[in-house]
Design an enzyme around this catalytic site. Structure first.
Site, mmCIF file in Angstrom:
data_model
loop_
_atom_site.group_PDB
_atom_site.id
_atom_site.type_symbol
_atom_site.label_atom_id
_atom_site.label_comp_id
_atom_site.label_asym_id
_atom_site.label_seq_id
_atom_site.Cartn_x
_atom_site.Cartn_y
_atom_site.Cartn_z
ATOM 1 N N HIS A 1 5.532 5.932 -2.944
ATOM 2 C CA HIS A 1 6.830 6.463 -3.392
ATOM 3 C C HIS A 1 6.663 7.915 -3.836
ATOM 4 O O HIS A 1 7.454 8.783 -3.472
ATOM 5 C CB HIS A 1 7.373 5.677 -4.596
ATOM 6 N N ALA B 1 3.251 1.560 2.812
ATOM 7 C CA ALA B 1 4.439 0.720 2.600
ATOM 8 C C ALA B 1 5.442 1.444 1.707
ATOM 9 O O ALA B 1 6.654 1.401 1.952
ATOM 10 C CB ALA B 1 4.042 -0.613 1.968
ATOM 11 N N CYS C 1 0.837 -1.202 0.000
ATOM 12 C CA CYS C 1 0.000 0.000 0.000
ATOM 13 C C CYS C 1 0.876 1.257 0.000
ATOM 14 O O CYS C 1 2.095 1.183 0.088
ATOM 15 C CB CYS C 1 -0.899 0.000 1.224
ATOM 16 N N ARG D 1 11.500 -4.915 5.754
ATOM 17 C CA ARG D 1 12.492 -4.633 4.714
ATOM 18 C C ARG D 1 13.811 -4.332 5.390
ATOM 19 O O ARG D 1 13.875 -3.565 6.343
ATOM 20 C CB ARG D 1 12.028 -3.427 3.905
#
Ligand code: ICE
Length: 476
Positions: A193, A63, A60, A94
């Protein structure tokens, strides 16, 4: 024969699609295709909402912002703002290797949350957020700043996190950056992003402008300053890449964002050239840097010896003859090291096939690394790529390669059953399905928790492929 393979693979896609009800079939067939030579696009639709009811591997916006772009900035505290679950279940998911003392001047592997309860949803969470930021600054006084990473409820209840950011930033005398990266926005982590990039532009670049104007930018420029961006140091990759760049005489003044600091974010605009590894997650900020500061930027690829050498030369070509000579020296120095590894493993791997499925960059960027090992990529796809990624992909793949965008668990399994690759290279959500099918598997997000896979330290990845082959031979 190649023509036949294209037809055969197209037929396979049709077969696999048969399992769906008509409506879903129509939607999914636009995301599957077979690459044909000399085409400038893979011919699949992308960056579209997943079909409800199928199993997608996507993440999502939260994330993409917290997990991918901002999380690795090690000397800031990143607050998972909202209910405890999002932050907790994504905690340390991560890897972003960093140097520092966790809990003192670095916070990368820690989890901070505002732990929303019902009353925060009903009455709003801004007051709690102010208190949290005040407390954190007392508990962790060496933090350099804070980011507020919104989880879904924040946007729904209308909290004013920008106001909180401005107020608390004055109070603690450090940057506080609000991110509207609620998970419901967009169709995948990709929008996260973008939101994260925009926040760098809107909340960090003004810091640079201010310091520069007031002559307080603590920075001695050199003609060889580069910013290394879109590398998140998953297994130490950014370190390996930085080493090569420094060896050829460049000065890396900012790492965005693997093992990065707030200061490196701020001084990014002071570089002479931006080198971007992950185009998907940071192309937006390259465009901002270009527009606002006239900064040139270029994409490069440090996966596998062939691409490393080519990229080093392309980068060096942007500088003077001294750097260009150095690049040749670096290539000459590491070529025997690489060749020794290739000589050992290539004979064993030659002729093997692999199917890939990763996020937004690696499904094309790692193809030449496999080819260096003699392994052929027969299928590839992205979780959240856009059309520009699929265009770039055509430069990497062969005729008849199967392309699958946002592939469903069912489709991927069926493709693998039919094509029988020697190796699957994908993520943790795929791993055990295929391992239970007795197929060798390599994690392409986390590198199976091993060393870096770009830069010079390819040896571990190569070794693993070697092991993978041994396993398959053993089972056969
Ligand atoms: Fe870029 Mo997993 Fe990185 Fe890429 Fe991106 Fe993600 Fe990593 Fe994967 C990433 S930033 S976390 S190179 S979101 S491995 S696009 S999916 S292929």
């Amino acid at each position: 024969e190649n023509k036949n393979l294209v037809d055969e693979n197209k037929e396979l896609i049709k077969e696999v699609l048969k399992a769906y009800p008509e409506k879903s079939r129509k939607k999914r067939e636009k995301h599957l295709n077979v690459h044909e030579e000399n085409k400038s696009d893979c011919g699949v639709k992308s960056n579209i909402k997943s079909v409800p009811g199928v199993m997608t591997a996507r993440g999502c916006a939260y994330a993409g912002s917290k997990g991918v772009v901002w999380g690795p900035i090690k000397d800031m505290i990143h607050i998972s703002h909202g209910p405890v679950g999002c932050g907790y279940w994504s905690w340390s998911g991560r890897r972003n290797y960093y140097v520092g003392v966790t809990g003192i001047n670095s916070f990368g592997t820690m989890h901070f949350t505002s732990d929303f309860q019902e009353r925060d949803i009903v009455f709003g969470g801004d007051k709690k957020l102010v208190k949290l930021i005040e407390e954190l600054d007392v508990l962790f006084p060496l933090n350099r700043g804070v980011s507020i990473q919104s989880e879904c409820p924040i946007g729904l209840i209308g909290d004013d996190i920008e106001a909180v950011a401005k107020k608390t930033s004055k109070q603690i005398g450090k940057p506080v950056v609000p991110l509207r990266c609620e998970g419901f926005r967009g169709v995948s982590q990709s929008l996260g992003h973008h939101i994260a990039n925009d926040a760098i532009r809107d909340w960090i670049f003004p810091e640079y402008d201010k310091l520069k104007k007031e002559n307080r930018l603590d920075f001695e420029p050199s003609p060889y300053d580069v910013a290394l961006i879109g590398d998140y140091n998953i297994g130490g990759d950014a370190w390996a890449s930085r080493m090569l760049l420094e060896e050829m005489g460049l000065r890396v003044v900012a790492q965005w964002s693997g093992d990065g600091t707030l200061n490196e974010l701020i001084q990014g605009p002071a570089a002479k050239l931006v080198l971007i590894h992950c185009y998907r997650s940071m192309n937006y900020i390259c465009r901002s840097l270009e527009e606002q500061y006239g900064m040139p930027w270029m994409e490069f690829n440090f996966f596998g010896p062939t691409k490393i050498a080519a990229s080093l030369r392309e980068i060096a070509a942007k500088f003077d003859s001294k750097i260009q000579e150095n690049a040749e020296k670096v290539i000459a120095k590491y070529t025997p090291v690489m060749n020794a590894v290739l000589d050992k493993y290539r004979p064993r791997l030659e002729g093997n096939t692999v199917m890939l499925y990763v996020g937004g960059l690696r499904p094309r960027h790692v193809v030449p690394a496999f080819e260096d090992l003699g392994i052929k990529v027969i299928g590839t796809g992205y979780e959240f790529a856009h059309n520009d990624d699929y265009k770039r992909t055509t430069h990497y793949i062969d005729n008849a390669t199967i392309i699958y965008d946002d592939v469903t668990a069912y489709e991927f399994e069926e493709f693998v059953k039919a094509k029988k690759p020697d190796l699957i290279a994908s993520g943790i959500k795929e791993k055990y399905v295929f391992q239970k099918m007795a197929l060798p598997f390599r994690q392409m997000h986390s590198w199976d928790y091993s060393e870096p896979s770009d830069g010079v330290q390819m040896s571990d990845q190569i070794r693993f492929f070697g092991e993978g082959r041994k396993i398959s031979l053993f089972l056969a």
